[in-house]
Design a protein around this motif. Sequence first.
Motif, PDB file in Angstrom:
ATOM      1  N   LEU A 143       1.295  -2.999  -6.709  1.00 25.68           N
ATOM      2  CA  LEU A 143       1.584  -1.605  -7.105  1.00 25.68           C
ATOM      3  C   LEU A 143       3.198  -1.599  -7.448  1.00 25.68           C
ATOM      4  CD1 LEU A 143       0.244   0.633  -4.237  1.00 25.68           C
ATOM      5  CD2 LEU A 143      -1.015  -0.009  -6.709  1.00 25.68           C
ATOM      6  N   ARG A 144       3.646  -1.175  -8.426  1.00 25.80           N
ATOM      7  CA  ARG A 144       5.027  -1.164  -8.733  1.00 25.80           C
ATOM      8  C   ARG A 144       5.721   0.092  -8.662  1.00 25.80           C
ATOM      9  NH1 ARG A 144       5.314  -2.684 -14.027  1.00 25.80           N
ATOM     10  NH2 ARG A 144       5.715  -4.983 -13.603  1.00 25.80           N
ATOM     11  N   CYS A 145       6.626   0.567  -7.616  1.00 25.45           N
ATOM     12  CA  CYS A 145       7.283   1.497  -7.597  1.00 25.45           C
ATOM     13  C   CYS A 145       7.785   2.363  -8.964  1.00 25.45           C
ATOM     14  CB  CYS A 145       8.289   1.448  -6.436  1.00 25.45           C
ATOM     15  SG  CYS A 145       9.123   3.211  -6.139  1.00 25.45           S
ATOM     16  N   PHE A 146       7.400   3.744  -9.052  1.00 24.83           N
ATOM     17  CA  PHE A 146       8.161   4.042 -10.256  1.00 24.83           C
ATOM     18  C   PHE A 146       9.400   4.636 -10.294  1.00 24.83           C
ATOM     19  CE2 PHE A 146       8.831   8.453 -12.341  1.00 24.83           C
ATOM     20  CZ  PHE A 146       8.384   8.197 -13.588  1.00 24.83           C
ATOM     21  N   TYR A 147       9.960   4.608  -8.974  1.00 21.49           N
ATOM     22  CA  TYR A 147      11.573   4.999  -8.781  1.00 21.49           C
ATOM     23  C   TYR A 147      12.413   3.930  -8.665  1.00 21.49           C
ATOM     24  CZ  TYR A 147       9.252   9.444  -7.794  1.00 21.49           C
ATOM     25  OH  TYR A 147       8.788  10.531  -8.053  1.00 21.49           O
ATOM     26  N   CYS A 148      11.926   2.609  -8.099  1.00 19.79           N
ATOM     27  CA  CYS A 148      12.860   1.349  -8.047  1.00 19.79           C
ATOM     28  C   CYS A 148      12.386   0.222  -8.521  1.00 19.79           C
ATOM     29  CB  CYS A 148      13.197   1.319  -6.297  1.00 19.79           C
ATOM     30  SG  CYS A 148      11.776   0.448  -5.508  1.00 19.79           S
ATOM     31  N   GLY A 149      11.249   0.294  -8.917  1.00 22.52           N
ATOM     32  CA  GLY A 149      10.516  -0.891  -9.626  1.00 22.52           C
ATOM     33  C   GLY A 149      10.177  -2.198  -8.677  1.00 22.52           C
ATOM     34  N   LYS A 150      10.021  -1.863  -7.405  1.00 19.78           N
ATOM     35  CA  LYS A 150       9.788  -3.025  -6.277  1.00 19.78           C
ATOM     36  C   LYS A 150       8.409  -2.957  -6.445  1.00 19.78           C
ATOM     37  CE  LYS A 150      10.541  -5.430  -2.938  1.00 19.78           C
ATOM     38  NZ  LYS A 150      11.372  -6.837  -3.012  1.00 19.78           N
ATOM     39  N   VAL A 151       7.854  -4.204  -6.515  1.00 17.66           N
ATOM     40  CA  VAL A 151       6.411  -4.545  -6.549  1.00 17.66           C
ATOM     41  C   VAL A 151       5.907  -4.919  -5.103  1.00 17.66           C
ATOM     42  CG1 VAL A 151       4.581  -6.086  -7.315  1.00 17.66           C
ATOM     43  CG2 VAL A 151       6.385  -5.465  -8.923  1.00 17.66           C
ATOM     44  N   THR A 152       4.839  -4.212  -4.829  1.00 14.50           N
ATOM     45  CA  THR A 152       4.201  -4.476  -3.383  1.00 14.50           C
ATOM     46  C   THR A 152       2.845  -4.814  -3.714  1.00 14.50           C
ATOM     47  OG1 THR A 152       5.432  -2.415  -2.738  1.00 14.50           O
ATOM     48  CG2 THR A 152       3.610  -3.167  -1.291  1.00 14.50           C
ATOM     49  N   ASP A 153       2.466  -5.906  -2.823  1.00 17.57           N
ATOM     50  CA  ASP A 153       1.324  -6.461  -3.169  1.00 17.57           C
ATOM     51  C   ASP A 153       0.287  -6.153  -1.833  1.00 17.57           C
ATOM     52  OD1 ASP A 153       2.287  -8.051  -0.811  1.00 17.57           O
ATOM     53  OD2 ASP A 153       2.248  -9.926  -2.003  1.00 17.57           O
ATOM     54  N   ARG A 154      -0.824  -6.534  -1.927  1.00 19.01           N
ATOM     55  CA  ARG A 154      -1.940  -5.980  -0.859  1.00 19.01           C
ATOM     56  C   ARG A 154      -1.351  -6.525   0.602  1.00 19.01           C
ATOM     57  NH1 ARG A 154      -4.378  -5.072   2.978  1.00 19.01           N
ATOM     58  NH2 ARG A 154      -6.367  -5.518   3.509  1.00 19.01           N
ATOM     59  N   GLU A 155      -0.661  -7.727   0.802  1.00 24.00           N
ATOM     60  CA  GLU A 155      -0.282  -7.933   2.232  1.00 24.00           C
ATOM     61  C   GLU A 155       0.809  -7.064   2.620  1.00 24.00           C
ATOM     62  OE1 GLU A 155      -2.065 -10.309   3.971  1.00 24.00           O
ATOM     63  OE2 GLU A 155      -3.026 -10.299   2.059  1.00 24.00           O
ATOM     64  N   HIS A 156       1.483  -6.119   1.779  1.00 25.62           N
ATOM     65  CA  HIS A 156       2.656  -5.570   2.429  1.00 25.62           C
ATOM     66  C   HIS A 156       2.446  -4.149   1.921  1.00 25.62           C
ATOM     67  CE1 HIS A 156       4.328  -9.537   1.619  1.00 25.62           C
ATOM     68  NE2 HIS A 156       4.817  -9.182   2.455  1.00 25.62           N
ATOM     69  N   PHE A 157       1.089  -3.340   1.937  1.00 24.05           N
ATOM     70  CA  PHE A 157       0.924  -1.995   1.782  1.00 24.05           C
ATOM     71  C   PHE A 157       1.112  -1.480   3.155  1.00 24.05           C
ATOM     72  CE2 PHE A 157      -2.533  -2.734  -1.858  1.00 24.05           C
ATOM     73  CZ  PHE A 157      -1.537  -3.004  -2.851  1.00 24.05           C
ATOM     74  N   VAL A 158       1.795  -0.337   2.954  1.00 23.13           N
ATOM     75  CA  VAL A 158       1.904   0.852   4.233  1.00 23.13           C
ATOM     76  C   VAL A 158       1.336   1.900   3.761  1.00 23.13           C
ATOM     77  CG1 VAL A 158       3.385   1.718   6.034  1.00 23.13           C
ATOM     78  CG2 VAL A 158       3.847  -0.517   5.158  1.00 23.13           C
TER      79      VAL A 158
END
Length: 160
Positions: A143-158
């Motif tokens: 996932l890419r944050c709509f607001y800051c652009g940071k990409v989060t992968d499966r291992e880091h989902f909260v």
Amino acid sequence: MHYELKLTHMDKSELKVNAIKDGTVIDHIPAKDLFEVIKILNLEKVDNQVTFGTNLDSKKLGKKAIIKVSDKFFKDTEINKIALIAPKANLNIIKNYEVIEKRPVELPSTIKGICKCMNPKCITNSEPMSTKFDVISKEPPALRCFYCGKVTDREHFVII
């Protein structure tokens, strides 16, 4: 005190799990992700009958898990949570003991309000607002944050 355990003979290829009259079966969950799916759906807090099995043989996954929930039909936000954790899972909708619908879980192109941005400086972590992500990969989920652009992968989902 003496306890006696009586076993009845059952063919080893036969699996005895009660059918549900109405509800949802989540199938093809990776075995290692079963308890995370239970947690994100808050199934430990429901009054419905919940049956689950893990480390079941699967040609598709090697080992899989399954969850049956009586009298529960999941909302889109709940299905999106399942898709984030177990993108190859299938939903079987049961009515009157019959499977009336069978479909894979699928992430939409945008996810809102179900996942936390991992960037501590993101506005969503300091202001009372809903998160929003563009799904940039469905398998494996990213996932890419709509607001800051940071990409989060499966291992880091909260999941929130």
